[in-house]
Write a protein that holds these residues in place. Structure first.
Motif, PDB file in Angstrom:
ATOM      1  N   ILE A   2       0.844  -1.188   0.000  1.00  0.00           N
ATOM      2  CA  ILE A   2       0.000   0.000   0.000  1.00  0.00           C
ATOM      3  C   ILE A   2       0.881   1.240   0.000  1.00  0.00           C
ATOM      4  O   ILE A   2       1.715   1.423   0.869  1.00  0.00           O
ATOM      5  CB  ILE A   2      -0.944   0.003   1.222  1.00  0.00           C
ATOM      6  CG1 ILE A   2      -1.922  -1.151   1.102  1.00  0.00           C
ATOM      7  CG2 ILE A   2      -1.683   1.315   1.328  1.00  0.00           C
ATOM      8  CD1 ILE A   2      -2.836  -1.310   2.281  1.00  0.00           C
ATOM      9  N   GLU A  69      -6.476   1.299   1.252  1.00  0.00           N
ATOM     10  CA  GLU A  69      -6.809   0.377   0.166  1.00  0.00           C
ATOM     11  C   GLU A  69      -7.777   1.017  -0.833  1.00  0.00           C
ATOM     12  O   GLU A  69      -7.642   0.825  -2.050  1.00  0.00           O
ATOM     13  CB  GLU A  69      -7.388  -0.922   0.725  1.00  0.00           C
ATOM     14  CG  GLU A  69      -6.358  -1.777   1.425  1.00  0.00           C
ATOM     15  CD  GLU A  69      -6.928  -3.005   2.095  1.00  0.00           C
ATOM     16  OE1 GLU A  69      -6.119  -3.871   2.465  1.00  0.00           O
ATOM     17  OE2 GLU A  69      -8.169  -3.118   2.267  1.00  0.00           O
ATOM     18  N   SER A  73      -6.891   1.733  -4.642  1.00  0.00           N
ATOM     19  CA  SER A  73      -7.764   1.166  -5.678  1.00  0.00           C
ATOM     20  C   SER A  73      -8.215   2.252  -6.641  1.00  0.00           C
ATOM     21  O   SER A  73      -8.241   2.048  -7.863  1.00  0.00           O
ATOM     22  CB  SER A  73      -8.979   0.489  -5.050  1.00  0.00           C
ATOM     23  OG  SER A  73      -8.588  -0.656  -4.347  1.00  0.00           O
ATOM     24  N   ALA A  86      -6.324  -2.831  -4.869  1.00  0.00           N
ATOM     25  CA  ALA A  86      -6.309  -3.404  -3.515  1.00  0.00           C
ATOM     26  C   ALA A  86      -7.696  -3.893  -3.116  1.00  0.00           C
ATOM     27  O   ALA A  86      -7.833  -4.888  -2.412  1.00  0.00           O
ATOM     28  CB  ALA A  86      -5.792  -2.368  -2.513  1.00  0.00           C
TER      29      ALA A  86
END
Length: 164
Positions: A2, A69, A73, A86
């Protein structure tokens, strides 16, 4: 992995930029809140309060991870990256619909059974609710179980809807 930096992301639409900025500000707020919780936990001599605050810290860490996340994404999808986001798109039907439905049904039954057992346990330990954190922990487990049931019902609904 991440990415926790807020570098400029080329290719974001106005909507995506606004959403990205909103999510990123929440990531920063969550980080600040985590620091506040940690400071409070370190300052107290109460073992019970420290325990409760540490429960909250665990949740805040998970929330922080969720926001990161989602941010990543958004960046992955907006920039048309070849990486998997993610947070994946819903693919319950495309992947293996029958396995998803069977697994969901099995897990849902188990969670509903757990909910009944936790209600019984709550009644059994009610005598110590004023001197122990046990009731709080069982209550939290009941809430988590209801959350698990909601997640599984979401999966079931999405999977059944996808087969129409």
């Amino acid at each position: 992995m991440i990415d926790t930096t807020r570098e400029s992301v080329a290719g974001l639409s106005a909507f995506e930029r606004q959403l990205f900025d909103h999510l990123w500000s929440h990531v920063q707020a969550e980080r600040s809140l985590l620091e506040q919780y940690s400071a409070v936990a370190e300052q107290t001599e109460s073992k019970a309060f420290r325990y409760v605050v540490n429960l909250l810290i665990e949740d805040e860490i998970r929330h922080h991870k969720f926001f990161l996340e989602i941010v990543n994404s958004l960046k992955t999808e907006a920039t048309l990256s070849r990486e998997d986001p993610a947070v994946p798109d819903i693919d319950f039907v495309r992947a293996d619909r029958d396995v998803v439905l069977d697994g969901t049904k099995h897990l849902l039954r188990a969670e509903e059974r757990d909910a009944r057992e936790l209600r019984q346990l709550q009644r059994e330990i009610s005598a110590v609710k004023d001197v122990s954190l046990w009731n709080l922990l069982v209550d939290l487990m009941q809430r988590d179980t209801q959350k698990h049931i909601a997640i599984l019902r979401f999966v079931r609904k999405q999977t059944e809807r996808g087969s129409l």
